[in-house]
Design an enzyme around this catalytic site. Structure first.
Site, short mmCIF file in Angstrom:
data_model
loop_
_atom_site.label_atom_id
_atom_site.label_comp_id
_atom_site.label_asym_id
_atom_site.label_seq_id
_atom_site.Cartn_x
_atom_site.Cartn_y
_atom_site.Cartn_z
N CYS A 135 0.83 -1.20 0.00
CA CYS A 135 0.00 0.00 0.00
C CYS A 135 0.87 1.25 0.00
O CYS A 135 1.46 1.61 1.03
CB CYS A 135 -0.92 -0.01 1.21
N CYS A 138 -0.44 4.02 2.33
CA CYS A 138 -0.17 3.76 3.74
C CYS A 138 1.29 4.04 4.11
O CYS A 138 1.57 4.63 5.16
CB CYS A 138 -0.46 2.30 4.09
N ASP A 139 2.22 3.62 3.25
CA ASP A 139 3.60 3.51 3.68
C ASP A 139 4.63 4.35 2.93
O ASP A 139 5.80 4.36 3.29
CB ASP A 139 4.03 2.04 3.59
#
Length: 408
Positions: A135, A138-139
């Protein structure tokens, strides 16, 4: 007597735990079934940095533990058990588990989650959340000014690779095809080729991910020569789609062609009283925050469904006389006039009738089921069955005439 829960939630990821918090706080007797441990994928994430209000870089397992404690504090039960089968039709739903238990509930929330498809190479599982990610949203921020490898296919591979260039110093995209051949839309390809932060490894695939504690390198095979090179990298992003955990729902609720559960805006599925929340639902963005939102909506909708059912059962189904179910709204000025006129007209009828006023905005499901098209509108029911409808002209004379005819 067998226990019947108001709300049974299958899955204790962010969506399931948020639903449990909202359900239990709303005084619904709530049970959560989780085959593993509370938190789902979020609990396996080393750092979470984009959940509003949470400490920066909080550990995912710690965050989900707090959510589970929050749900339990309001009275929700959480049990470790794996669902074997479900019977979702009817007023009371039945869920059986691999431990041989049977759970009965008035409403069910399917918070089953989805798993990312993997490369299935050595090191991938070991370094998940420690340099291996599925992701970018997300990261990506964890790789500011670092170098990453990106593997996968389709539009997602290129579009997510482009997104990563906003953070990483260099993004190297590993492509199975010959130089210049991409499985993505033309516009994305042109943007990627023009981006000086993107490098390419053509005719290649990742064979292994290596490191000490966190990702440090990947072994990349050239598919034409067969040679393997060790490429130094700070992280590996994989974009080959996700798979919802819904295989056992075939013929239970409506799924799309990829297996994701189809819901409306209130998270209700194709089955009355059954809701879905989180990554297993057909949706645009799969993040902790959107899963929590889904869970909150689903539990609130389930609570309203139960309230509607209780009102309908007591005031309509158990009534022996003709019921005038008046759907109105405080936002429609004419509603007040009509409800008052109905009260007067009902009292003058030769045969006994029962008037029930219902806010259509708070009881949308019943209004939809009973075919209410405008407000105000009156549905006539006898023994719970719809026998007529009054709408349009609500003068006293018109009401008297209509009600006399329908009460015969």
């Amino acid at each position: 007597m067998e226990q019947v829960y108001d709300l049974l939630i299958i899955g204790a990821g962010p969506a399931g735990l948020a639903a449990a918090i909202y359900g239990a706080r709303g005084k619904l007797k709530t049970m959560v079934l989780e085959r593993d441990f509370p938190g789902g994928q979020a609990a396996k994430t080393n750092e979470i940095a984009n959940y509003p209000g949470a400490p920066i870089d909080i550990n995912g397992a710690r965050m989900m533990e707090d959510w589970a404690l929050h749900a339990k504090a309001f009275g929700a039960e959480i049990r470790k058990d794996d669902v074997l089968d479900l019977q979702l039709e009817g007023k009371i739903k039945s869920v059986t588990t691999k431990k041989g238990r049977a759970y009965l509930a008035k409403t069910v929330i399917l918070a089953l989650g989805a798993e990312p498809n993997t490369l299935n190479v050595p090191g991938e599982r070991e370094f998940k959340g420690k340099g291996v990610s599925y992701c970018a949203t997300c990261d990506a921020a964890f790789f500011q000014d670092k170098e990453v490898l990106v593997a996968g296919s389709g539009d997602a591979l290129i579009e997510e690779g482009i997104f990563l260039t906003k953070f990483a110093r260099q993004v190297t995209i590993v492509v199975l095809h010959d130089e210049g051949v991409l499985d993505c839309n033309r516009l994305s390809a042109e943007k990627a080729f023009a981006n000086d932060k993107i490098a390419w490894l053509w005719n290649s695939r990742i064979e292994e991910i290596k490191g000490e504690g966190t990702v440090e390198a990947a072994l990349v095979r050239n598919l034409k020569s067969g040679g393997i090179n060790e490429v130094q990298t700070d992280g590996v992003f994989v974009f080959i789609g996700t798979r919802p955990q819904t295989a056992f729902l075939q013929d239970k609720v409506r799924l799309n062609n990829k297996g994701y559960i189809i819901t409306d805006e209130e998270m209700e599925t194709s089955v009355e009283g059954v809701y879905a929340a989180g990554d297993a639902r057909e949706k645009y963005l799969r993040q902790i925050i959107t899963a929590a939102s889904d869970g909150a909506i689903a539990a609130t909708a389930a609570g309203r469904y139960l309230a509607e059912e209780e009102i309908f059962q007591k005031q309509v189904m158990e009534a022996r006389e003709l019921v005038l179910l008046a759907f109105w709204s405080p936002q429609v000025e004419k509603s007040y006039e009509v409800v008052g006129a109905l009260e007067k007209a009902a009292g003058l009828l030769a045969k006994p009738v029962k008037l029930v006023a219902m806010d259509a905005l708070r009881n949308k499901r019943l209004a939809r089921i009973l075919g209410v098209n405008e407000l105000p509108e009156v549905v006539l029911l006898r023994n719970g069955e719809k026998v007529g409808k009054v709408s349009g002209d609500f003068t006293q004379e018109a009401l008297d005439r209509s009600l006399e005819q329908l009460s015969d």
